[in-house]
Each structure stands twice: as C-alpha cells, then as structure tokens.
Design a protein around this motif. Structure first.
Motif: not given
Lengths: 337, 337
Positions: B77, B81, B278, B297
DNA sequence: GACACAATTGACAGCGCTGTCAATTTGCGG
DNA sequence: CCGCAAATTGACAGCGCTGTCAATTGTGTC
C-alpha cells in the motif's frame, strides 16, 4: 534565528573552519578542540544546512537508489531493499532518493545522465535488473559516480551485496529430488536478468547431478509476474506427462502456478508440489504456505548501501559481501503422488 | 565546465537575475525575453544547481513523505502511494524523500522536529495513520510547514486526498447481504486508525439498515496484519454460531481469514464468504481471488502530492480531493451455505 | 507630444559553508 | 634550550543562485 556554524565557532572560541573540520570528521584537529566544538554544537543544537555544505563542498550527501519500474511495479522486494538502504543512509546522515528508470527505450543512458546532472548524487545503489547493463555502468564510471549493486551478475570489479542464487536454486531442487520428484519443471524469469540465469542454472545443475536428462518441455519462460506464472502453469499442466513438482523462479510466479493448480482442481502439495524463491510476505499468506528460498532483502539493501558509503566517506574501497540464504520448507512441497 | 546561470545570461544577453526569473517562472518578464532565455537554457542544456537555489532562495524543493513503519513494514500500500507521490514531485521538479517515523514513543514530535531541522522540506505528505495525530499537526502548523494528507480522519482544514471509506465498507457489506448473508462478521483494524473506524462504521451502518442487531461476538479486533487476521478468524470460527461471511478491514487480514478457513477444511466461498479492502496485488493472487474494495492508492498518492505542490508553488490553497472506490466482486464471496 | 504610472530589467550583496594556503603552535632530537 | 618538521588553526575568497531595491523602458491619457 537559525544557529550557524559561525555561531558555534564563536561559542567554542575557534574559527569557523575548525568547526567545519570537526563537522566533517577530518583529521588534524586536537582532541581538546574537537571536544570543545562538539560540546558547543550539542549545546546549541546546531544543524548544518545541507544546501550550504553541498554548494561549498561540491557534494550532495545524496545516495540515489535506481530501480527498473518496468518489470517491478511497486514490488515488495524493492520496498524491502529500499528500507535497508534508507537505514544505512540515515546512519551516516546521507539522504536517499529513489529513482525509477525504465530500462526499455534507447534514451536509457540519457535519462541516467539527467538524473546525475539534476541531482548530483554522491553515489548510486543499483538494484536488479539494472545492475549489469554495460552502457549504464560505463557511463557511471565515466562520470565518476561511485556505485554499489544488489545482486549484480558480474562479481568482478563490483561492490555491493550478492547471494549464491545458483546454489540456492540447486538446494531447492535437491529438496524436491529428495522428496522423490523426478519430473520437476522450472518457470524461469525474464531471460536477461541475472536472477533468472542463476536460478535456471541451479535447477539444471541439480537435475544433472541427479542424472536426469533435461526435458525442454519442463522449462517454461516466465517474466517474474503472477500472470506469467499463470500462463506458464497452464502450459505445464496441459502436458501429457505433467510435472509432479514446479520450481518457479520467484514467489509471484509460484503463486500463479498454485492458482492454476487450484483452478484445475489439483491439490497442492498432494497432486503437485510448488515452490518459489525470495520469501516475500505473500509466500506465508498463501494456502498452503509456500516452500521457498529466503533472501534477506532488507539486509541486502542495507549492506549494499554500507559498502557504497564506505567509499563515499573515503573509508575504504568497499567489497562485494556475500549473504546467506535459507531454504524455507513449508507446506507446498511433498512427495509425488 | 558546468553551465551556470550566469553563462545562460551572457548567451541570452540579459542579466543573471532575469534568467533566474525565467527559471522560477516569475511574472514580469516580457514574452520576448522569456523566449530568448528559454532558448539559451535549452541550447546550453542548463541544469540549475539545486543546492545553490536552496541556499540563496531559502527553500529546498523537497517534499518529505512521512509514514509509520511500526505497523507498516514495507507494505505494498505504501509503496504504491510513494510511487504516486514521486510521479507528482517529478512533474514539478521537486525532490521526494521518504521518512519512516515510528509513532510509538514520546519523542515522536521531537523526531519530527529533527526531520524538519535536518532536511528543511518545503512540504510534507502524511500517510495513514499519521494523518491525525494532533501534536504532530500542531507542530507542523507552528513550524509553518505545509502538508497534505492521504485519507485523513478529519476533513476540516485539511488538504490532500480522501475516499468515502465508510460508504465503501457499507457497499461491501450490502453485497454480502444481497447474497443472502445475515451472520456477517467484521475483523477491524487498529482501533485508532481512521481506516478502522470508517470501515467498522460502514459495516454497522449496513447491518443496521438491514434491520440486523449487532452481535458483539462477530466484531473482532485485528491489527491490519496477516497474523492478526489469522487470530481473529480462529476466534470467529470457534463460535457455536459461526458467521457465514467475514468482512476484513483490509486484504492482508482477509488472507489470514481465508488461511484459517483452509486450515479448518472450510471451503471459500461455499462454506464461508470472505472479503477484504484495498485491493492490493495479493487479492488477485489468492485462491479464490478475493472480493474487495479497490482503492486507487497510487493515484491517491499522486493527487495528495499535487495538492501540496499547488500550495508550495503558490498556485492556490489546495483542496481535499475525493477519490472514487469500486467494489471488485471476485470469487471469495457467494450465497451462504 | 509630455506626463504619470506600470512593467521590465539589472546591480549588488550575501545565503552558510568549505577549499586553499598561510600562520601559528607543538613536539622532538640534539 | 634551539631549530626544524609536523600538527594544528585561521583568514579569506567564493561556490551558484536569489532577495532587495533602484534604474530603465514601455503604455495610456489628456
């Protein structure tokens, strides 16, 4: 407002140049002076301004970590290496920047040039697969930018960190052989990556040592991705004489192989054994948990960076450090049916 | 040797200051001059030296991305980002640095101070869960360091990017309800993370809207890790009245739930449905592929950074951008047995 | 066409540090 | 104790750029 080097000098009763010497840990400063200056720095909570240091000293205190984002979109493996590199840089108060560098395209070297011209890193950490692209290395040497590599193909003339991947792969295949497997397939990675070559070589070495002739149908080309593992497995499981075990060159491809096994209703490890390489977190999260080779990626990033830093700080020539691997036998391998 | 701003000025027949103005895209430069200077820059392949710009201009062109490496060891994750933030920074010729910042320990704010004092970032991108720790935000405001957040809990007074996680969670639970599930369990994340609160709230909202009373035994506290998902599932599946579906607050925990289901010989989705949140790569690699909420993300990182950059470049105040989510129905959810 | 005012351009100092090299101090042999 | 070399310290300029503010040029008005 901000505490400058000059302020520290005044407080310690020495010249700015002497404070600079202490700051840079240079020789030829008496112990007494050094102690006095250090005390003043601490007392005033002095924070050197790196832009001024860079401008005057013609260095950047910057380590750039280069990676190929073509075949490696946000991979766990790279994230772990990055973490290790960062830790090493922090320890020596160097900054780290990460730079994706697509390896396809002719202007590859030009883009490297741009990175150097724009950011002036003092040194570079190279990650697979851009550890061995000759024009790039040539350019780095021409530009006199020191670099260290993680798992470079060539061990000559290189500093950084490596692992005996061929032996690791051989060890894995020997594990399968010891379980009684004979028809063992291999899903290899992108052909010109060192990792693919070593892992394939280890597979062949183990098979040959066991007196098994190589069956070309059992060696399928993959690309280190889940999707390529799926494709390879479809091909392998469509064979009349199916393999009883599949050794994939990394965990992502192994998960693809397991996925196809599930899809076809084959039980792992009862009907077919599957194993991978790298030991990314995924390996433990799959059912059954994946037998794989543990590669200490985070530690490897750290060690490679430390070798580079040794050079940057004029502390030595750096070396190529060999890291140990370990065979993690979990639940995806068992005797053949 | 190196082309300096002064060299460009000479070639363009203007003063260095004017070149500086063009370089910094300032107003009050005539079009003709701007064009001439730009041409000279290109012709000479001028590369401004950032340390000199920083020193003279008192800014660093640096964006620091802060993350908590306590609960997030090398997570996919965050890697995504980071990738987005990097892209945005590159587009505006800003540098990016990543800084882990352990949230435990009292000296948390002091360590933030050290980062600012040592590196002088022009701005900061905050990632969960350090988007809402009041003392930290207070210090950033005191120090006048602009920041943007990814998925902050409070939408007031914040710029960056957000997603309606509560609605997303509710949508997921409604999907389970529509399949006919009534005993739906939730494995929540670390209690004080915004993500946990929203996802739990969405679960409750959907259940309440369906007229179902909450069964406290069906809500188990996890910690966003695979291991915590395993522990939660053991607890849930030991219940006399087992849930027919489990909604985990993220994919890693969902994979833990599936793992335990496998361990107990329960079939997913026939015996129990499992879903996550997610849509990390893992979700598609599991068997059966995991039904989850797709959170963009990488794009979110990029958008958050762009909002920050808008502020840094004096282009505007920045805003909190709302991102869309999508329900990815895959193979881990089905009607109850 | 002269004037007020805005837009454009430039001169200059200085950001905080380090390289160079010269000045001073220290240590040591005789 | 002196003389010499080595070790230690300091003076000074300048790294490449931008902030400040003054000088110059252009524009619109009557």
């Amino acid at each position: 407002m901000r505490v400058r080097l000059e302020d520290v000098a005044r407080r310690a009763g020495v010249s700015p140049k002497t404070v600079s010497r202490v700051l840079n840990d240079e020789a030829n400063v008496s112990d007494a002076t050094r102690k006095r200056v250090t005390a003043a720095m601490e007392a005033m909570d002095y924070r050197p301004l790196s832009s001024a240091r860079s401008l005057a000293g013609n260095r950047s205190f910057l380590v750039a970590m280069l990676y190929d984002n073509n075949d490696n979109p946000a991979s766990t493996y790279l994230a772990e290496i990055q973490d290790g590199v960062l830790e090493a840089c922090d320890a020596h108060r160097y900054n780290m920047m990460v730079r994706p560098l697509r390896m396809r395209g002719e202007d590859f070297v030009r883009r490297l040039d741009a990175v150097i011209s724009d950011h002036h890193p003092d040194g570079i950490v190279l990650t697979p697969p851009i550890t061995d692209y000759a024009p790039l290395l040539k350019r780095l040497r021409e530009r006199q930018v020191p670099f260290a590599s993680v798992s470079p193909v060539s061990r000559e003339n290189n500093i950084g960190v490596a692992m005996d991947e061929q032996l690791a792969a051989r060890t894995m295949v020997e594990h399968l052989l010891s379980l009684g497997h004979r028809r063992i397939a291999h899903v290899s990675g992108i052909a010109d990556h060192g990792a693919s070559r070593w892992r394939l070589a280890g597979y062949r070495e183990a098979m040959a040592a066991a007196g098994l002739a190589e069956d070309p149908a059992l060696v399928v080309q993959g690309a280190f991705t889940f999707a390529s593992g799926v494709a390879a497995a479809r091909q392998l499981f469509a064979l009349k004489k199916r393999p009883t075990a599949v050794f994939a060159a990394n965990d992502d491809m192994a998960s693809g192989v397991m996925w196809v096994a599930n899809e076809r209703g084959m039980k792992v490890p009862q009907d077919v054994s599957v194993c991978g390489f790298d030991d990314i977190p995924l390996a433990s999260q799959l059912w059954p948990a994946l037998t794989t080779i543990r590669q200490p990626s985070r530690e490897m990033g750290k060690v490679a960076a430390l070798q580079l830093l040794e050079v940057l700080r004029g502390r030595g020539p750096g070396r190529l450090v060999e890291m140990p691997f370990s065979l993690e036998v979990r639940d995806s391998t068992a005797p053949p049916p």
